[in-house]
Write an enzyme that holds these catalytic residues in place. Structure first.
Site, PDB file in Angstrom:
ATOM      1  CE  LYS A   1      -3.334  -0.979  -0.679  1.00  0.00           C
ATOM      2  NZ  LYS A   1      -3.614  -1.561  -2.028  1.00  0.00           N
TER       3      LYS A   1
ATOM      4  CG  HIS B   1       4.402  -6.166  -1.219  1.00  0.00           C
ATOM      5  ND1 HIS B   1       4.598  -4.880  -1.642  1.00  0.00           N
ATOM      6  CD2 HIS B   1       3.138  -6.494  -1.603  1.00  0.00           C
ATOM      7  CE1 HIS B   1       3.500  -4.452  -2.268  1.00  0.00           C
ATOM      8  NE2 HIS B   1       2.615  -5.407  -2.258  1.00  0.00           N
TER       9      HIS B   1
ATOM     10  CB  SER C   1      -3.655   2.633   1.958  1.00  0.00           C
ATOM     11  OG  SER C   1      -3.803   2.054   0.693  1.00  0.00           O
TER      12      SER C   1
END
Ligand code: A3P
Length: 309
Positions: free
Chosen positions: A66, A122, A152
């Site tokens: 995010k 990630h 988010s």
């Protein structure tokens, strides 16, 4: 529309089906890798992920979830495609930019892809497959201020059915602060990659800087990739990667994923795209707790985030 576009660009629509299937097969079950909470399915195929073979010329977009990953991946692709929107729409983002740790199909797609590849991850820096450090790879790390990132992530966990139900905002606040979310603790992630940039070919970019002046940041990325594109092309990239354009582009906005994976009726993937939305969510007491933790964790670091512009 999707099928026609893929055929024109000679991509097999079955690849999309396979990736959508793979994403849909994910469950919220979590496990740990070196103390970092990650989906169990990722841990189950960890050796395959860790042994992934990077190639000279690969481009990595890395981030904590995010933080503007999708935005940056489209910028990178459009730079490589020299602003050609038709080429950048050859497939949805999650197909043309394989997600390293997402599963076998993603890895197969990456292995079959011609160079230069753009690969998304990630992973915290210490979990990156070693071949990325051995080859001539350029990495762009996108970081976002933790307050907006948390908000988010909260909405994302609500709409992504493969994520643990975040419950109330208050509950998610505690999960995030404790690092009990997929890909772990935000502080560890951003600090780890910040330190790594001094030893490796990493461009560290801030989401807030992109919001403040996207043109300047796109040019920074272009220089990093060794691309010298005309102002006309820069303007095209700017236009196609604006929040408004990306939100309505079916190749960029994840609408190609079925609502059994991303239920966008709960929250859209392209949600707000702003700096400071945290102010609409953080209670005063949460803000105090957060600021204390931030001060403690970031003490002595020259890594600075802006929570408003
Ligand atoms: P919000 O939920 O705050 O709106 P990631 O791609 O890493 O999952 O990050 C998603 C976040 O980036 C979402 O934030 C999304 O709206 C925002 N984003 C995506 N594309 C953007 C763009 N072109 N401009 C601004 N924000 C963008």
């Amino acid at each position: 529309m999707l099928k026609a576009q893929l055929q024109e660009l000679r991509m097999d629509p079955k690849v999309i089906e396979k990736i959508v299937q793979e994403l849909g097969d994910f469950t919220p079950d979590m496990a740990e890798k070196e103390g970092v909470p990650i989906h169990k399915q990722i841990c189950d195929i960890w050796d395959t992920i860790f042994n992934f073979q990077a190639r000279d010329g690969d481009i990595v977009v890395a981030s904590y979830p995010k933080s503007g990953t999708t935005w940056m991946q489209e910028i990178l692709d459009l730079i490589i495609q020299e602003g050609d929107i038709k080429k950048s729409m050859r497939a949805p983002g999650f197909v043309k930019v394989p997600f390293l740790e997402m599963g076998h199909t993603s890895l197969e797609v990456a292995n079959a892809m011609p160079s230069p590849r753009i690969i998304k991850t990630h992973l915290p820096v210490q979990l990156m497959p070693p071949s990325f450090w051995e080859k001539d790879v350029k990495m762009v790390y996108v970081a976002r201020n933790p307050k907006d990132c948390m908000v988010s992530y909260y909405y994302f966990c609500k709409m992504d059915v493969t994520m643990t139900d975040p419950g109330t905002w208050d509950n998610f606040f505690s999960m995030f602060m404790g690092g009990n979310v997929p890909w772990g603790n935000w502080f560890d992630h951003v600090i780890g990659w910040w330190k790594a940039k001094d030893q490796h070919n990493i461009l560290y970019v801030f989401y807030e800087d992109m919001i403040e002046d996207a043109r300047r940041e796109i040019q920074k990325v272009m220089r990093f990739l060794g691309k010298d594109l005309s102002e006309d092309i820069v303007q095209k990239i700017l236009h196609h990667t604006s929040f408004k354009s990306m939100k309505k582009n079916p190749m960029f906005n994840y609408s190609a994923l079925s609502d059994t994976v991303f239920d966008q009726s709960v929250s859209t993937f392209m949600r707000k795209g702003t700096v400071g939305d945290w102010k609409n969510h953080f209670l005063e007491s949460q803000n105090i707790i957060f600021d204390k933790e931030y001060e403690k964790r970031m003490k002595g670091s020259d890594l600075v985030f802006r929570t408003e512009l």
